[in-house]
Design a protein around this motif. Structure first.
Motif, PDB file in Angstrom:
ATOM      1  N   GLU A   1      -4.479  -0.530   0.821  1.00 44.41           N
ATOM      2  CA  GLU A   1      -3.162  -0.053   1.285  1.00 44.41           C
ATOM      3  C   GLU A   1      -2.232   0.098   0.081  1.00 44.41           C
ATOM      4  O   GLU A   1      -2.222  -0.732  -0.818  1.00 44.41           O
ATOM      5  CB  GLU A   1      -2.558  -0.969   2.353  1.00 44.41           C
TER       6      GLU A   1
ATOM      7  N   HIS B   1       7.389  -0.617   0.861  1.00 46.86           N
ATOM      8  CA  HIS B   1       7.010   0.133   2.061  1.00 46.86           C
ATOM      9  C   HIS B   1       5.547   0.561   1.963  1.00 46.86           C
ATOM     10  O   HIS B   1       5.125   1.135   0.955  1.00 46.86           O
ATOM     11  CB  HIS B   1       7.874   1.388   2.214  1.00 46.86           C
ATOM     12  N   VAL B   2       4.739   0.305   3.015  1.00 44.81           N
ATOM     13  CA  VAL B   2       3.359   0.798   3.054  1.00 44.81           C
ATOM     14  C   VAL B   2       3.421   2.300   3.316  1.00 44.81           C
ATOM     15  O   VAL B   2       4.004   2.738   4.310  1.00 44.81           O
ATOM     16  CB  VAL B   2       2.556   0.102   4.180  1.00 44.81           C
TER      17      VAL B   2
ATOM     18  N   GLY C   1       0.472   4.385   2.868  1.00 47.53           N
ATOM     19  CA  GLY C   1      -0.852   4.928   3.183  1.00 47.53           C
ATOM     20  C   GLY C   1      -1.940   4.114   2.503  1.00 47.53           C
ATOM     21  O   GLY C   1      -1.714   2.958   2.118  1.00 47.53           O
ATOM     22  N   ARG C   2      -3.137   4.720   2.359  1.00 49.63           N
ATOM     23  CA  ARG C   2      -4.274   4.026   1.748  1.00 49.63           C
ATOM     24  C   ARG C   2      -4.864   4.875   0.635  1.00 49.63           C
ATOM     25  O   ARG C   2      -4.826   6.107   0.682  1.00 49.63           O
ATOM     26  CB  ARG C   2      -5.369   3.767   2.784  1.00 49.63           C
TER      27      ARG C   2
ATOM     28  N   ASP D   1       0.072   7.369   5.653  1.00 49.51           N
ATOM     29  CA  ASP D   1       0.187   6.579   6.878  1.00 49.51           C
ATOM     30  C   ASP D   1       0.236   7.530   8.071  1.00 49.51           C
ATOM     31  O   ASP D   1       1.142   8.341   8.196  1.00 49.51           O
ATOM     32  CB  ASP D   1       1.481   5.755   6.797  1.00 49.51           C
TER      33      ASP D   1
ATOM     34  N   GLU E   1       3.448   8.131  10.331  1.00 44.18           N
ATOM     35  CA  GLU E   1       4.623   8.828   9.790  1.00 44.18           C
ATOM     36  C   GLU E   1       4.276  10.146   9.119  1.00 44.18           C
ATOM     37  O   GLU E   1       5.157  10.855   8.672  1.00 44.18           O
ATOM     38  CB  GLU E   1       5.329   7.927   8.757  1.00 44.18           C
TER      39      GLU E   1
END
Length: 565
Positions: free
Chosen positions: A505, A511-512, A514-515, A524, A527
């Protein structure tokens, strides 16, 4: 022309003696000039069109001369040190009994407005500083000043920057630092939702917001947390904003009497918020607003408008001998062809309602009782309910004042308690703010409560609490914190604080987003639709170093590290 001016200004004096009218479009530095002139005098009073603007000017004067020398007086707020030299006020709340060296009234073109105009006309005709009086406003007021105040000096000031028409653009294609203007809360909210999906968020400014909420929303825009401001014409009056472009999403508004198209000077007042000091600004249309016709564009770019032909007037020399005498004196017509009798305003409608109440007619006997009744009719209908319903509140307050001498603390406390809750959504909180503004206004009357200062403090605290809660709800609804933070960091070109978790991640600035699988970034999914571009741009910048390191590691890896499947 008897009864046009008060006695003080007809005794062997030319009506315009000692008066200077400073006229010109927005962004000409008129208010700044008034502040500079005022502090050059030993004492002064300035009347402004909005509570918010009065607060802004008060802060500027305090910075110059110190808090002990300056008083602020609005319907809902009083800051009064023991010996103030300078007074800042809304035009409606300008103290009547002050004798000051300098006096100014801002935005005098509002004297033509159907609702508030008669108050501005009264101040233009009757209020003077001992040594200097400044009237500030649009150039369209020149003929009125010449006719009503012969002998006044007129100074015109050019706009400090250029204003250019930029045509029509889609809502989603507006440039950064744009204010998009609509004329209903529903329209403002719908546009703000759209801008949130496309650009991460927007600040919202409506006339019904409390000054504290409005300031907090404007601060988000000013600091760059969001790049778009969605507003009603509430931004048209003197709010200092870093707006480069004003886009009209609508050109019609309800003015209290009818839905109508804005007049060219009204368009100018709002469009003029674009650009600041010597920085040029642009204006245009968007959404459902048709592109402007060439004549209107020319008028807005060159600040050339039809002059004001008539000012609203209402008799200020009232007869309190009886209820009937008061109503007759309020119905008097002006004796000058440049003035017209103002339409029936809110306070008059309320007076007509309460005057039909048998108990009120019985109590309102004698000058003091009638004067007190008119005073209570001045409580504004912040809740925007029907005149008859607002009149019921006025009757209740009047009964208390006449029968008990004061409004009982227990009753007042119960009203304040009803508003003192921060649960609920945007509309619920807005309604509670309207309620508490009524009680703040009542608490600011000097002799209506046993301990007005105590209740001023309590009602102000409740309004502040509700305002902060409303700001939070607006921000939750119209700002995607993650996207706005990432977009801001990208613009600032700063190093982004990036972490890659054990399972891939990608965490940027907390703030996360995506990967990262191998060399592939997957935004992500929740979103990706609303701000995929922002996430991709952030990922490219944040992961460039990590991908380079992985590529380097791959190229240097020995053969036994590779497994072919």
């Amino acid at each position: 022309m008897p009864n046009l001016y008060s006695e003080a200004f007809t005794n062997d004096r030319v009506p315009g003696a000692g008066v200077t009218a400073v006229l010109g479009p927005t962004n000409t530095g008129k208010t700044h000039l008034a502040i500079e002139r005022m502090v050059a005098h030993p004492s002064g009073l300035i009347g402004l069109p909005l509570r918010l603007l009065a607060r802004e000017v008060y802060n500027k004067i305090v910075d110059k001369v110190g808090a002990n020398a300056v008083a602020l007086v609005t319907g809902e707020e009083k800051i009064k040190p023991s010996k103030p030299r300078y007074w800042v006020s809304t035009v409606e709340a300008m103290p009547r009994d002050l004798d000051v060296s300098f006096l100014a009234v801002d935005e005098i073109q509002i004297a033509a407005d159907l609702e508030r105009g008669h108050v501005f006309t009264d101040r233009i005709l009757r209020r003077r500083g001992r040594d200097e009086t400044l009237l500030l406003g649009a150039a369209t007021m020149r003929p009125m000043i010449e006719r009503l105040l012969p002998g006044a000096s007129i100074v015109t000031r050019p706009r400090l920057s250029q204003l250019e028409y930029a045509g029509d653009r889609k809502l989603t294609r507006q440039p950064r630092r744009t204010a998009i203007v609509a004329f209903s809360a529903d329209e403002v909210y719908a546009i703000a939702e759209l801008i949130k999906r496309q650009h991460g968020g927007a600040a919202v400014v409506l006339g019904s917001l409390s000054p504290r909420t409005r300031n907090a929303q404007v601060a988000m825009f000013q600091s760059g947390d969001v790049d778009y401001l969605i507003a009603t014409d509430a931004i048209g009056m003197g709010l200092n904003l870093d707006v480069d472009h004003v886009a009209f999403a609508s050109d019609r508004k309800f003015d209290g009497y009818q839905f109508r198209r804005l007049t060219p000077p009204e368009f100018a007042q709002i469009a003029g918020r674009a650009g600041r000091a010597t920085r040029d600004g642009t204006f245009g249309t968007t959404g459902r607003c048709a592109p402007f016709e060439p004549e209107l564009v020319n008028a807005l770019q060159n600040h050339s408008f039809e002059p004001v032909k008539m000012l609203q007037w209402r008799n200020a020399e009232l007869d309190f001998a009886s209820l009937g005498a008061l109503q007759v004196s309020l119905a008097e017509s002006p004796r000058h062809e440049a003035l017209t009798r103002a339409p029936v305003a809110e306070d008059l409608r309320v007076l007509d309602h309460v005057a039909r109440d048998p108990e009120v007619r019985e109590i309102a006997q004698g000058k003091a009782a009638v004067e007190r009744l008119w005073d209570v009719c001045q409580v504004p209908d912040y809740r925007k309910i029907a005149p008859a319903a607002h009149a019921e509140l006025v009757i209740t307050l009047y009964r208390f004042l006449m029968q008990k001498g004061r409004i009982p603390d227990s009753w007042f406390a119960a009203q304040v308690d009803q508003a003192d809750r921060t649960d609920g959504g945007i509309d619920t909180l807005s309604a509670r703010i309207a309620q508490i503004r009524t009680w703040t206004f009542v608490a600011n009357r000097p002799d209506w409560l046993a301990d007005p200062e105590h209740w001023q403090g309590i009602s102000r605290d409740v309004e502040n609490k509700l305002s902060d809660a409303l700001h939070e709800r607006l921000t939750e609804r119209f700002v995607d914190r993650r996207t706005s933070v990432l977009m801001r960091r990208l613009r600032e070109n700063t190093m982004l604080n990036t972490e890659i978790g054990k399972t891939g991640e990608v965490i940027v600035e907390g703030h996360v987003i995506g990967r990262l699988d191998g060399f592939t970034f997957a935004p992500d999914a929740a979103e990706a639709g609303s701000d995929a571009k922002a996430l991709q741009a952030t990922a490219q910048k944040a992961l460039a170093g990590e991908i380079d390191a992985r590529a380097e590691k791959l190229s240097n890896a020995p053969d036994d590290q590779f497994i072919l499947t």
